[in-house]
Write a protein that holds these residues in place. Sequence first.
Motif, short mmCIF file in Angstrom:
data_model
loop_
_atom_site.label_atom_id
_atom_site.label_comp_id
_atom_site.label_asym_id
_atom_site.label_seq_id
_atom_site.Cartn_x
_atom_site.Cartn_y
_atom_site.Cartn_z
N SER A 280 -5.90 7.27 3.01
CA SER A 280 -6.96 6.93 3.95
C SER A 280 -6.48 5.71 4.74
CB SER A 280 -8.23 6.62 3.15
OG SER A 280 -9.25 6.24 4.01
N THR A 281 -6.28 5.86 6.03
CA THR A 281 -5.70 4.75 6.80
C THR A 281 -6.75 3.70 7.15
OG1 THR A 281 -6.08 5.74 8.98
CG2 THR A 281 -4.03 6.33 7.86
N ALA A 282 -6.33 2.46 7.22
CA ALA A 282 -7.23 1.35 7.58
C ALA A 282 -6.35 0.16 7.95
CB ALA A 282 -8.14 1.01 6.40
N LYS B 120 1.48 4.16 -3.16
CA LYS B 120 1.31 5.62 -2.95
C LYS B 120 2.58 6.37 -3.34
CE LYS B 120 -2.86 5.98 -1.85
NZ LYS B 120 -3.78 6.81 -2.67
N TYR C 245 -4.41 -3.41 7.91
CA TYR C 245 -3.69 -4.10 6.85
C TYR C 245 -4.64 -5.01 6.07
CZ TYR C 245 0.18 -6.58 4.64
OH TYR C 245 1.06 -7.08 3.72
N ALA D 180 0.84 -1.21 0.00
CA ALA D 180 0.00 0.00 0.00
C ALA D 180 0.87 1.26 0.00
CB ALA D 180 -0.91 0.00 1.23
N ALA E 61 -4.55 -2.42 3.93
CA ALA E 61 -4.71 -1.04 3.46
C ALA E 61 -3.58 -0.17 4.02
CB ALA E 61 -6.07 -0.52 3.88
N PHE E 62 -3.68 1.12 3.78
CA PHE E 62 -2.58 2.02 4.15
C PHE E 62 -2.46 2.15 5.68
CE2 PHE E 62 -0.33 5.89 4.85
CZ PHE E 62 0.61 5.90 3.85
#
Length: 420
Positions: free
Chosen positions: A297-299, A267, A301, A263, A303-304
């Motif tokens: 947008s954090t979330a 980016k 794993y 992720a 994801a970011f």
Amino acid sequence: MDKLLITGGTRLNGVVRASGAKNAALPILAATLLTKELITIKNLPHLHDITTMLELLGSMGCGVVVDEKMSVQLDVSTLNNCEAPYELVKTMRASILVLGPLVSHFGRAVVSLPGGCAIGSRPVDLHLRGLEAMGAIISVEGGDIVASVDGRLKGARIFFDKVTVTGTENLLMAATLAEGQTVLENAAREPEVVDLAECLIAMGAKITGHGTDTIVIDGVEALHGTSYPVMPDRIETGTFLVAAAITGGKVRVIDTDVKSLEAVLSKLEEAGAKVTCGDSWIEVDMEGRRPKAVNISTAPYPAFPTDMQAQFVALNSVADGVARVIENIFENRFMHVDEMLRMGADIEVSGNTAIVRGRTSLKGAPVMATDLRASASLVLSALVAEGDTKIDRIYHIDRGYECIEEKFGSLGAKISRVLN
Ligand code: UD1
């Protein structure tokens, strides 16, 4: 108190080695409480939080022998108490990770309840509810979590309302010695959870599904000793790669874990970096260009990661364009923004969203680190700012970044530790 003095404006260039991952090392060290046999953990990063965890294990009576390469041999057979006192827990919330192993192996644990912290309220209700579902009796007395069980914990089906990394790790460890099968649903998929599971398997645990959101653990009667190397730190790696991008430079991080950074790498590519990877290295080459703004947008794993959010706010603060950065994990994780404003950044925060308007340059200023990842963003901003930046309260950085001035210095950064 030590400060970091950074003179910005140098394009970083060179090769740097990733350290062992703090967030994998901490649960793995806690997991050693699950066996009475000698166990060796290798590739530990030289960080305050690791020392605190070793101090905690030592305070319980465990034998702790550290060699010069940061391998540690632990002997839990001499344990004489099951308590994690407030003095240690207040300096490191991850001390909560000893709760599951202690109650599962020794039938009792007294762990000071971690309070709020700079980045939000951070409750541990899901850790406690899960242990209760496995038969532990839990109360809070005088600020301590007191947990006990008669005989062994019992396997249970546990659904996490929210994805929690250390919560998953605590129950995963507890379940290895429970009677019967435990199923953890909506479990964290973070690579550090997987590393912990692999270490537990090397100790004789029966675990499947780690790395997915359903982990199945068949409890065994005892675990045995092993020798286990901690995985490389993906957040430290990501921070070096952003440092390359923000300064227009070229940095190769070796001995790292390429798969765990997808992720972040995507980016960096979106920001205009050339990203190349080998089996255990990643290189970011910005070829002197200014980064392009990237929305984040954090979330949980894959994801970011929230632990890279502050670094990307720094990147966006000098990028071409406007970026929206949304923090979905922690409620108060934009404290770096006020410090970055002192350096001339143009950032507006509303609720969990930061709007970052890229500037062509930042200016050095005295700033203060407020938490671990926020402080990394100040280092990155300072590397690209005109003039000198002095960062105060760098004990936050030392909690998560090994030899930060040596490592950045080896890439050409003008950075030193000063007393005033
Ligand atoms: C771990 C990492 C930290 C990282 C975070 C999120 C370690 C030592 N720390 O922290 O670096 O930023 O994951 O990737 O590995 N929550 C509850 N109840 C609970 C537990 C958590 O409501 O019982 C909430 C938290 O307030 C937060 C969210 O769940 O909003 C995620 O937190 P969690 O994954 O538990 O973070 P940590 O494990 O503390």
